[in-house]
Design a protein around this motif. Structure first.
Motif, PDB file in Angstrom:
ATOM      1  N   MET A  25      -2.808   0.478 -27.652  1.00  0.00           N
ATOM      2  CA  MET A  25      -3.009  -0.137 -26.368  1.00  0.00           C
ATOM      3  C   MET A  25      -3.987   0.203 -25.444  1.00  0.00           C
ATOM      4  N   ASP A  28      -7.115  -1.952 -26.358  1.00  0.00           N
ATOM      5  CA  ASP A  28      -6.774  -3.433 -25.883  1.00  0.00           C
ATOM      6  C   ASP A  28      -6.961  -3.547 -24.356  1.00  0.00           C
ATOM      7  N   ARG A 230       3.758  -0.696 -31.421  1.00  0.00           N
ATOM      8  CA  ARG A 230       2.500  -1.480 -31.332  1.00  0.00           C
ATOM      9  C   ARG A 230       2.689  -2.687 -31.029  1.00  0.00           C
ATOM     10  N   LEU A 231       3.810  -3.668 -31.390  1.00  0.00           N
ATOM     11  CA  LEU A 231       4.058  -4.878 -31.018  1.00  0.00           C
ATOM     12  C   LEU A 231       4.193  -4.954 -29.427  1.00  0.00           C
ATOM     13  N   THR A 234       0.704  -4.781 -28.012  1.00  0.00           N
ATOM     14  CA  THR A 234       0.029  -5.776 -27.846  1.00  0.00           C
ATOM     15  C   THR A 234       0.283  -6.730 -26.838  1.00  0.00           C
ATOM     16  N   ALA A 238      -1.776  -8.054 -23.405  1.00  0.00           N
ATOM     17  CA  ALA A 238      -2.030  -9.416 -23.330  1.00  0.00           C
ATOM     18  C   ALA A 238      -1.481  -9.896 -21.977  1.00  0.00           C
TER      19      ALA A 238
END
Length: 255
Positions: A25, A28, A230-231, A234, A238
């Protein structure tokens, strides 16, 4: 922290689901915020060094880990596969770095510790050593009502809400870009443990909570929790806002 806590973190930081998901995370979020390759990275309160290789894929020009504990730095030195420079210093004092020395500073579950009685001077120093436009990424335990045995093992003094962290960053001259909670699926589990635990069984429940935090998880459970986290990581990176979770995530930029 206690030596046994540092040792536990060193042993499991590469494999434990929460650490892995938080690192993914972090990368990202920093990429989306415009962090460039060859950046200069400071990890404040680096502990045994589990996050020093965080930005390896971005080929950082400089990685520095700072911690007060000589034992933590010994563990970091022994297990450090990155090019990090390790510095022993007190993050509550003036940091031993020049103004504008870094492009990104990370603080992972450090501000909540007992020896950081006042976060404001720490964040002021972060702002000083960041270059204009530099990034700060902070994660800290969230929601006081979720405090558990692991907090005591890590010598934690508090947990945070988004509004509090946002105000602290703003006072230091850091503009908050993103603030959310993380690992929402853990919130009802920990809340349930707190809400339905009877006082007569509190010691036993605390021991179970400590064991769950400190011991390795079965591989299947560890993998399942990682995929769920992890989902969520993500989606959070975003732009999704997560209204509750066990961890607070804050990304800020120096004005």
């Amino acid at each position: 922290m206690l030596r046994e806590t540092y040792k536990m973190l060193a042993e499991r930081s590469d494999t434990y689901w929460w650490h892995r998901a938080r690192r993914a995370m972090s990368v990202d979020l920093l990429r989306r915020a415009g962090l460039k390759r060859s950046c200069r990275h400071l990890d404040l309160g680096c502990g045994p060094g589990g996050n020093l290789a965080l930005l390896t894929s971005m080929e950082p020009a400089l990685v520095v880990g700072l911690d007060l504990s000589s034992y933590a730095l010994e563990l970091a030195r022994a297990g450090n596969g990155s090019r990090a420079t390790l510095v022993q210093a007190d993050l509550k004092a003036r940091l031993p770095f020049a103004d504008r020395a870094f492009d990104v500073v990370t603080i992972y579950n450090v501000l909540y510790h007992q020896w950081v009685a006042n976060e404001a001077p720490v964040l002021a120093e972060v702002a000083r050593v960041l270059q204009p436009g530099g990034l700060l990424l902070v994660t800290e335990p969230a929601f006081r009502l979720l405090a558990r045995e692991m907090d005591r093992a890590a010598m934690g003094r508090k947990r945070y809400l988004i509004g509090e962290m946002t105000e602290l960053c703003q006072r230091a001259g850091l503009r908050v870009l993103r603030a959310s909670y993380f690992t929402s699926f853990g919130f009802p589990l920990l809340l349930g443990m707190r809400a339905f635990g009877h006082k007569a069984r509190q010691k036993e429940e605390d021991e179970r909570a400590k064991a769950a935090d400190m011991r390795p998880l079965p591989r299947t459970a560890n993998t399942s929790l990682y995929l769920a986290a992890r989902l969520e990581a993500t989606l959070l990176a975003a732009g999704m806002y997560v209204p509750c979770g066990t961890t607070l995530v804050c990304l800020a930029r120096k004005s």
